[in-house]
Design a protein around this motif. Sequence first.
Motif, PDB file in Angstrom:
ATOM      1  N   TYR A 160       0.649   6.560   2.302  1.00 18.63           N
ATOM      2  CA  TYR A 160      -0.413   7.420   3.176  1.00 18.63           C
ATOM      3  C   TYR A 160      -1.663   6.861   3.228  1.00 18.63           C
ATOM      4  O   TYR A 160      -2.255   7.135   4.226  1.00 18.63           O
ATOM      5  CB  TYR A 160      -0.711   8.745   1.952  1.00 18.63           C
ATOM      6  CG  TYR A 160      -2.002   9.595   2.217  1.00 18.63           C
ATOM      7  CD1 TYR A 160      -1.753  10.705   3.033  1.00 18.63           C
ATOM      8  CD2 TYR A 160      -3.145   9.396   1.844  1.00 18.63           C
ATOM      9  CE1 TYR A 160      -2.798  11.397   3.466  1.00 18.63           C
ATOM     10  CE2 TYR A 160      -4.146  10.150   2.294  1.00 18.63           C
ATOM     11  CZ  TYR A 160      -4.048  11.277   2.981  1.00 18.63           C
ATOM     12  OH  TYR A 160      -5.049  11.924   3.471  1.00 18.63           O
ATOM     13  N   TYR A 161      -1.994   5.623   2.839  1.00 16.50           N
ATOM     14  CA  TYR A 161      -3.066   4.908   2.717  1.00 16.50           C
ATOM     15  C   TYR A 161      -3.050   3.896   3.821  1.00 16.50           C
ATOM     16  O   TYR A 161      -4.040   3.096   4.168  1.00 16.50           O
ATOM     17  CB  TYR A 161      -3.727   4.323   1.482  1.00 16.50           C
ATOM     18  CG  TYR A 161      -3.969   5.473   0.537  1.00 16.50           C
ATOM     19  CD1 TYR A 161      -5.185   6.094   1.007  1.00 16.50           C
ATOM     20  CD2 TYR A 161      -3.193   5.684  -0.578  1.00 16.50           C
ATOM     21  CE1 TYR A 161      -5.515   7.386  -0.216  1.00 16.50           C
ATOM     22  CE2 TYR A 161      -3.488   6.745  -1.353  1.00 16.50           C
ATOM     23  CZ  TYR A 161      -4.627   7.637  -1.108  1.00 16.50           C
ATOM     24  OH  TYR A 161      -5.079   8.497  -2.171  1.00 16.50           O
ATOM     25  N   ARG A 162      -2.092   3.564   4.373  1.00 19.25           N
ATOM     26  CA  ARG A 162      -1.688   2.730   5.391  1.00 19.25           C
ATOM     27  C   ARG A 162      -2.470   3.002   6.743  1.00 19.25           C
ATOM     28  O   ARG A 162      -2.534   4.110   7.197  1.00 19.25           O
ATOM     29  CB  ARG A 162      -0.414   2.350   5.655  1.00 19.25           C
ATOM     30  CG  ARG A 162       0.544   2.060   4.696  1.00 19.25           C
ATOM     31  CD  ARG A 162       2.041   1.533   4.750  1.00 19.25           C
ATOM     32  NE  ARG A 162       2.534   1.326   3.216  1.00 19.25           N
ATOM     33  CZ  ARG A 162       3.799   0.939   3.470  1.00 19.25           C
ATOM     34  NH1 ARG A 162       4.775   0.756   4.515  1.00 19.25           N
ATOM     35  NH2 ARG A 162       4.472   0.799   2.110  1.00 19.25           N
ATOM     36  N   THR A 163      -3.315   1.929   7.255  1.00 16.95           N
ATOM     37  CA  THR A 163      -3.866   2.169   8.460  1.00 16.95           C
ATOM     38  C   THR A 163      -3.532   1.589   9.767  1.00 16.95           C
ATOM     39  O   THR A 163      -3.930   1.871  10.933  1.00 16.95           O
ATOM     40  CB  THR A 163      -5.339   1.905   8.294  1.00 16.95           C
ATOM     41  OG1 THR A 163      -5.394   0.742   8.080  1.00 16.95           O
ATOM     42  CG2 THR A 163      -5.936   2.938   7.309  1.00 16.95           C
ATOM     43  N   THR A 179     -12.635  12.097   8.636  1.00 12.52           N
ATOM     44  CA  THR A 179     -11.072  11.814   7.848  1.00 12.52           C
ATOM     45  C   THR A 179     -10.599  12.943   7.018  1.00 12.52           C
ATOM     46  O   THR A 179      -9.624  12.929   6.566  1.00 12.52           O
ATOM     47  CB  THR A 179     -11.221  10.675   6.603  1.00 12.52           C
ATOM     48  OG1 THR A 179     -12.223  11.136   5.909  1.00 12.52           O
ATOM     49  CG2 THR A 179     -11.698   9.506   7.395  1.00 12.52           C
ATOM     50  N   MET A 185       0.720  -1.094   0.084  1.00 16.21           N
ATOM     51  CA  MET A 185       0.222  -0.131  -0.129  1.00 16.21           C
ATOM     52  C   MET A 185       0.862   1.148  -0.115  1.00 16.21           C
ATOM     53  O   MET A 185       2.032   1.104   0.578  1.00 16.21           O
ATOM     54  CB  MET A 185      -0.914   0.179   1.102  1.00 16.21           C
ATOM     55  CG  MET A 185      -1.936  -1.157   1.300  1.00 16.21           C
ATOM     56  SD  MET A 185      -2.772  -1.176   2.856  1.00 16.21           S
ATOM     57  CE  MET A 185      -3.752   0.524   2.673  1.00 16.21           C
ATOM     58  N   HIS A 186       0.439   2.338  -0.681  1.00 17.12           N
ATOM     59  CA  HIS A 186       1.167   3.686  -0.519  1.00 17.12           C
ATOM     60  C   HIS A 186       1.062   4.255   0.931  1.00 17.12           C
ATOM     61  O   HIS A 186       0.225   3.829   1.668  1.00 17.12           O
ATOM     62  CB  HIS A 186       0.517   4.617  -1.406  1.00 17.12           C
ATOM     63  CG  HIS A 186       1.138   6.060  -1.603  1.00 17.12           C
ATOM     64  ND1 HIS A 186       0.932   6.958  -0.675  1.00 17.12           N
ATOM     65  CD2 HIS A 186       1.841   6.332  -2.578  1.00 17.12           C
ATOM     66  CE1 HIS A 186       1.764   7.760  -0.790  1.00 17.12           C
ATOM     67  NE2 HIS A 186       2.357   7.615  -2.179  1.00 17.12           N
ATOM     68  N   TYR A 196     -15.161   5.557   6.671  1.00 15.66           N
ATOM     69  CA  TYR A 196     -14.704   5.834   5.311  1.00 15.66           C
ATOM     70  C   TYR A 196     -14.346   7.330   4.981  1.00 15.66           C
ATOM     71  O   TYR A 196     -14.484   8.080   5.823  1.00 15.66           O
ATOM     72  CB  TYR A 196     -15.587   5.136   4.230  1.00 15.66           C
ATOM     73  CG  TYR A 196     -15.753   3.657   4.095  1.00 15.66           C
ATOM     74  CD1 TYR A 196     -14.717   2.807   3.749  1.00 15.66           C
ATOM     75  CD2 TYR A 196     -17.048   3.217   4.675  1.00 15.66           C
ATOM     76  CE1 TYR A 196     -14.998   1.401   3.669  1.00 15.66           C
ATOM     77  CE2 TYR A 196     -17.207   1.909   4.439  1.00 15.66           C
ATOM     78  CZ  TYR A 196     -16.008   0.973   4.227  1.00 15.66           C
ATOM     79  OH  TYR A 196     -16.190  -0.369   4.341  1.00 15.66           O
ATOM     80  N   ALA A 197     -14.033   7.541   3.720  1.00 16.19           N
ATOM     81  CA  ALA A 197     -13.489   8.784   3.313  1.00 16.19           C
ATOM     82  C   ALA A 197     -14.850   9.830   3.604  1.00 16.19           C
ATOM     83  O   ALA A 197     -15.766   9.434   2.871  1.00 16.19           O
ATOM     84  CB  ALA A 197     -12.863   9.108   2.091  1.00 16.19           C
TER      85      ALA A 197
END
Length: 286
Positions: free
Chosen positions: A47-50, A226, A44-45, A198-199
Motif C-alpha cells: 500500500y505504501y509503495r510510491t 492523499t 515496503m508494504h 505528505y499524508a
Amino acid sequence: MNLRLDRLATLYIASPLMRLASDRKSSIPILMYHGIADEDESRMHPYYRTTTSPAAFLAQMRCLHESGYQTVSPTQAIARLDAGENVAKTVAITFDDGYRDFYINAAPVLNQFGFTATVFLPTAYIGEATLQFKGRDCLTWSEVRELQRHGISFGSHTVTHPQLRDLDHDSIEREIVNSKEAIEEKTGCGMGSFAYPYAFPQTDAEFKKRLRDSLHRAGYHSGVCTIVGRAGPGSDPFFIERLPINSLDDTALFQAKLAGAYDWISRSQYVVKRARALGANICCQR
C-alpha cells in the motif's frame, strides 16, 4: 510476503457490492503517481509503495487507452463535475515530486496514447541544473518548459515539501506563494493548482479551513491531496481525492480503482484517524 488485504477487499467485497448498487454518483478517478522507475521497494508494504515500474506504467496507460478513457486536469475534472457533464471514461493523471524519471519514462508513454498529465513541483528542487530530492534526480526548468510545450501541466507541491500542518502561518504562506510565483516565472504561464505534500490531515477541520483560505488568497483554484477516492460532485476543490497507484496495481486492481471499488479505503482511514484523535484528546484531558 505482505498479504495485500486492500486488494482482496476491493476485488472480492467492494467490487461485487458496487455492481449491485443502483445509484452511483458521477465521479472522476484522479491517479496519483510519484516515480516511474525500476526501484526495489520490496521491503515496503504494497500500500505504501510510491514507485511504478516503466513496464507497469505502460500497461496501465494501455488499459486506459483500450478502455476509451480521455484525460483532463484536476481543475477540469472539478469544472466538469460542477457543470453536471457526462464524465464517463474521464480520468486525470497526476505526478508528485517532479522527478526526472517522468521526463524519461512517463512522458513518452503519455504521448504515445495522446494523454495529458499534471506534475506537481517542489520548486526548491527544480533548478537550471539537475537537483535531487530524496536521493532522486528532479526535472530542470528547461525540461519543464519542454514538457509544457507538449501538453503537460504543472502545479505547486510547495517549495521545500514540508508537512504544512507543522508550520506556522507565515511559513505556510511562503511555501504556497513562493512556489506558485517560481513556476509562473519559469514557465511564463499562470498556474493555480496545488498538491498537498505528505499524508493529508483530513480530520483537522480547523487546519483545513486555514489552508483553504491561504490557497484562495494566493490565487489557487484547485488542489489535490492523499485522501483516497475519486473526485465527485461533493469534493472540496482544494483537497480533491486521488487514487494511489504503484507497480503492484495489476489490471484487475487498476480497473477496480477506476470504477470506484477502492473508495472504501478513505472511509476506513477516516474512522481510524477520528478514533485516534478522540483518544488523544481524552488522554490530554486526564
